[in-house]
Design an enzyme around this catalytic site. Structure first.
Site, short mmCIF file in Angstrom:
data_model
loop_
_atom_site.label_atom_id
_atom_site.label_comp_id
_atom_site.label_asym_id
_atom_site.label_seq_id
_atom_site.Cartn_x
_atom_site.Cartn_y
_atom_site.Cartn_z
N PRO A 174 -8.29 -1.38 9.24
CG PRO A 174 -8.64 -0.94 11.50
CD PRO A 174 -9.14 -1.77 10.36
NE ARG A 175 -3.74 0.31 3.68
CZ ARG A 175 -3.95 1.10 2.63
NH1 ARG A 175 -3.60 2.38 2.67
NH2 ARG A 175 -4.51 0.63 1.54
CB ALA A 209 -2.93 -6.43 -5.11
N GLY A 210 -4.65 -4.31 -3.61
CA GLY A 210 -5.62 -3.24 -3.80
C GLY A 210 -4.84 -2.02 -4.20
CG HIS A 211 -2.17 -1.93 -6.82
ND1 HIS A 211 -1.13 -2.23 -7.65
CD2 HIS A 211 -1.96 -2.63 -5.68
CE1 HIS A 211 -0.33 -3.09 -7.05
NE2 HIS A 211 -0.81 -3.35 -5.86
CE LYS A 261 2.35 -2.60 -4.33
NZ LYS A 261 2.16 -2.22 -2.92
CD GLN A 305 0.43 -9.11 -2.92
OE1 GLN A 305 0.97 -9.69 -3.85
NE2 GLN A 305 -0.81 -8.67 -3.02
CB THR A 309 1.66 -12.43 0.28
OG1 THR A 309 0.62 -13.01 -0.51
CG2 THR A 309 2.82 -12.00 -0.62
NE ARG A 349 5.93 -31.33 -7.66
CZ ARG A 349 6.95 -32.07 -7.24
NH1 ARG A 349 7.91 -32.37 -8.06
NH2 ARG A 349 6.98 -32.51 -6.01
CG ASP A 358 -1.79 -1.27 1.25
OD1 ASP A 358 -2.20 -1.74 0.17
OD2 ASP A 358 -2.00 -1.80 2.36
CB VAL A 381 2.95 16.58 -2.87
CG1 VAL A 381 4.45 16.66 -2.65
CG2 VAL A 381 2.60 16.89 -4.33
P1 GDP Z 1 -0.73 0.26 -3.54
O1 GDP Z 1 -1.34 -0.99 -3.04
O2 GDP Z 1 0.75 0.30 -3.34
O3 GDP Z 1 -1.10 0.59 -4.96
O4 GDP Z 1 -1.32 1.43 -2.63
P2 GDP Z 1 -2.87 1.63 -2.20
O5 GDP Z 1 -3.60 2.14 -3.36
O6 GDP Z 1 -3.38 0.41 -1.51
O7 GDP Z 1 -2.70 2.71 -1.05
C1 GDP Z 1 -2.11 3.94 -1.30
C2 GDP Z 1 -3.11 5.06 -1.03
O8 GDP Z 1 -2.42 6.28 -0.96
C3 GDP Z 1 -4.15 5.24 -2.13
O9 GDP Z 1 -5.36 5.61 -1.54
C4 GDP Z 1 -3.58 6.36 -2.99
O10 GDP Z 1 -4.59 7.12 -3.66
C5 GDP Z 1 -2.90 7.20 -1.94
N1 GDP Z 1 -1.72 7.94 -2.39
C6 GDP Z 1 -0.73 7.56 -3.24
N2 GDP Z 1 0.25 8.49 -3.28
C7 GDP Z 1 -0.12 9.46 -2.44
C8 GDP Z 1 0.49 10.70 -2.00
O11 GDP Z 1 1.59 11.07 -2.41
N3 GDP Z 1 -0.20 11.45 -1.09
C9 GDP Z 1 -1.42 11.07 -0.59
N4 GDP Z 1 -2.01 11.83 0.31
N5 GDP Z 1 -2.01 9.92 -0.97
C10 GDP Z 1 -1.37 9.13 -1.87
P1 IMO Z 2 -0.91 -4.28 -2.22
O1 IMO Z 2 -0.50 -4.82 -3.57
C1 IMO Z 2 -0.90 -4.84 2.10
C2 IMO Z 2 -0.95 -8.99 3.55
C3 IMO Z 2 -2.18 -9.46 4.31
C4 IMO Z 2 -1.53 -10.48 5.24
C5 IMO Z 2 -0.47 -11.13 4.37
C6 IMO Z 2 -0.88 -12.44 3.71
O2 IMO Z 2 -2.17 -3.51 -2.24
O3 IMO Z 2 0.22 -3.56 -1.57
P2 IMO Z 2 -2.50 -13.04 1.70
O4 IMO Z 2 -3.97 -12.80 1.51
O5 IMO Z 2 -1.66 -12.44 0.62
O6 IMO Z 2 -2.18 -14.49 1.93
O7 IMO Z 2 -2.15 -12.28 3.08
O8 IMO Z 2 -0.16 -10.16 3.35
N1 IMO Z 2 -1.22 -8.43 2.21
C7 IMO Z 2 -1.15 -7.13 1.92
N2 IMO Z 2 -0.94 -6.05 2.71
N3 IMO Z 2 -1.04 -4.67 0.77
C8 IMO Z 2 -1.24 -5.74 -0.05
O9 IMO Z 2 -1.26 -5.62 -1.39
C9 IMO Z 2 -1.35 -7.03 0.52
N4 IMO Z 2 -1.54 -8.27 0.03
C10 IMO Z 2 -1.45 -9.12 1.06
O10 IMO Z 2 -2.77 -8.41 5.02
O11 IMO Z 2 -0.87 -9.83 6.29
MG MG Z 3 -2.84 -1.67 -1.73
#
Ligand code: GDP
Ligand code: IMO
Ligand code: MG
Length: 432
Positions: A303-304, A39-41, A16, A223, A238, A142, A13, A413
């Site tokens: 919550p993170r 993942a959650g991007h 990326k 991740q 993971t 396998r 998070d 920023v």
């Molecule tokens: P990812 O899993 O690495 O793609 O990251 P996530 O999307 O899960 O979490 C990153 C969060 O931070 C998202 O809600 C983005 O919109 C936000 N974000 C990314 N870059 C910035 C930044 O520079 N500033 C702020 N305030 N938010 C950001």
């Molecule tokens: P992105 O790509 C943050 C964490 C889970 C758990 C561990 C194993 O958005 O950064 P899993 O379901 O993969 O077997 O869970 O890894 N986890 C992540 N934490 N961002 C992620 O993806 C994650 N994908 C898995 O919370 O601790």
């Molecule tokens: Mg994420």
């Protein structure tokens, strides 16, 4: 033209998705090479917010071909839900390519993920419950089902049967669940076959030919380094290789073709799920980072856990991934904090450690050694050059650069597509 890898440098998070989207208009292919819908991007474009789980973020950029590589585990129901949701919002995902060697997250993998966690009790990992671990376990054992298997029904049924023998014993005799029938699994998977067919190809061949033609390929990691099954905080990780090497094995593009490896790192630290995190804050500062940074999981809403920047981890990520650049994100979240501590080393039983200890118990007992940096109060979200940042913010960035093992080439920023300060071009040939 370059092949560029993006990886998370902490526990996920880091931003990326935003970094990938930022480069999207300049790349021809964006490849997801590991993980699945754990993942959650998040990508913010104008007033629109997209949360992508299984699809690479390049899907949002017209003209950029999104690719799901062989290293990914694919939940077919989620794949088509995500595709349909994007179509409903006016995005055209018709260019998507899926590797015939990617593995399927069979419906029983989810069941097993959840029962295993329950049975682990207080030793649970805190997984996302998406079946990731069991799907990769089947791959390594396998016993996995690959996308290509869907196109030969008799092979598919045989493989499902093979995968279910031991699982049904486990489910019925140990976990007190009902047995899963081969037919029901086959039916569920085959339902997607016709829609999937035009997307399925030898993606390694496609990507290598694109690089031969001089096109640009971006590998978007899921991740992060500290969640990598080999290099992370095992067992609280993971089940895939989320580090730069995974981009090669997970796509079929060799390491000699990679030009740049970009680590995405937050200006502080977060983690979701269980496991050690030396700089975690269980006080008002932790709550502040969570509130201002909106630190709630994109996938599970959990919550993170939040804490200060950990330079030991950044240095480790730099080493393990061979980083060429960092993108430092969410600097704006620190605005308004008087003094900002940064972890520069660990104290473990009275001994100072500059490097990440390999011993699990030692890491769990690591006490951060902090250095403090002056904060700033000015709104930085409008800054587009390094010089436009307040002096204290500049000093903070330069200190992190000094401590973290590689240059910081861009600084986030704000969440928006353009809310970034670029110091060095992120798409560069090797050595530039
Ligand atoms: P990812 O899993 O690495 O793609 O990251 P996530 O999307 O899960 O979490 C990153 C969060 O931070 C998202 O809600 C983005 O919109 C936000 N974000 C990314 N870059 C910035 C930044 O520079 N500033 C702020 N305030 N938010 C950001
Ligand atoms: P992105 O790509 C943050 C964490 C889970 C758990 C561990 C194993 O958005 O950064 P899993 O379901 O993969 O077997 O869970 O890894 N986890 C992540 N934490 N961002 C992620 O993806 C994650 N994908 C898995 O919370 O601790
Ligand atoms: Mg994420």
């Amino acid at each position: 033209m370059p092949a560029v890898v993006i990886v998370g440098a902490q526990w996920g998070d880091e931003g990326k998705g935003k970094a990938t989207d930022l480069l999207g208009s300049r790349v021809d292919y964006v490849v997801k090479f590991n993980g699945g819908n754990n993942a959650g991007h998040t990508v913010v474009i104008g007033d629109q917010k997209f949360a992508l789980h299984l699809l690479p973020s390049g899907i949002l950029t017209p003209g950029c071909t999104p690719v799901i590589g062989n290293g990914v585990v694919v939940d077919l129901a989620v794949l088509f839900q995500e595709i349909d949701a994007l179509i409903a919002r006016g995005v055209d995902p018709s260019d998507l390519l899926v590797s015939n060697a990617a593995h399927v997250i069979a419906p029983y993998a989810r069941t097993l993920d959840n029962v295993t966690e329950r049975f682990l009790g207080k030793r649970k990992i805190g997984t996302t419950g998406r079946g990731i671990g069991p799907a990769y376990a089947d791959k390594i054992n396998r016993l996995g089902i690959r996308i290509g298997d869907l196109f030969d029904e008799s092979v598919l049924r045989e493989k499902i049967e093979g995968a279910l023998v031991a699982k049904n014993h486990l489910l019925v005799k140990v976990y007190n669940r009902r047995a899963i029938r081969v037919d029901e699994v086959a039916e569920q998977l085959l339902a997607y076959r016709d829609r999937l067919a035009p997307m399925v190809t030898d993606t390694s061949l496609v990507l290598n030919e694109a690089l031969d033609r001089g096109e640009t390929v971006l590998f978007e990691g899921g991740q992060a380094t500290m969640l990598d099954v080999d290099h992370g905080t095992y067992p609280f990780v993971t089940s895939s290789n989320a580090t730069a090497g995974g981009a090669c094995t997970g796509s079929g593009v060799g390491p000699t073709r990679i030009d740049a490896v970009i680590g995405i790192v937050k200006a502080y630290t977060t983690r979701v799920g269980e496991g050690p995190m030396p700089t975690e804050l269980n006080d008002g500062f932790g709550e502040r980072l969570r509130a201002v940074g909106h630190e709630y999981g994109t996938t599970t809403g959990r919550p993170r856990r939040c804490g200060w920047y950990d330079a030991v981890i950044a240095r480790y990520a730099s080493r393990i991934n061979g980083l060429t650049d960092f993108v430092l994100t969410k600097l704006d979240v620190l605005t308004g904090i008087d003094t900002i501590p940064v972890c520069v080393a660990y104290d473990i039983d009275g001994v100072r450690h500059q490097d990440l200890p390999q011993d699990q118990a030692a890491f769990a007992n690591a006490v951060p050694v902090y250095e403090e940096f002056e904060g700033w109060t000015e709104d930085i979200s409008k800054a587009r050059t390094f010089e436009e940042l307040p002096t204290a913010a500049q000093r903070y960035v330069l200190a992190l650069e000094e401590l973290s093992g590689c240059r910081i080439s861009a600084i986030g920023v704000g969440p928006g597509r353009d809310e970034i300060v670029v110091r060095h071009d992120l798409i560069h040939a090797r050595g530039e």
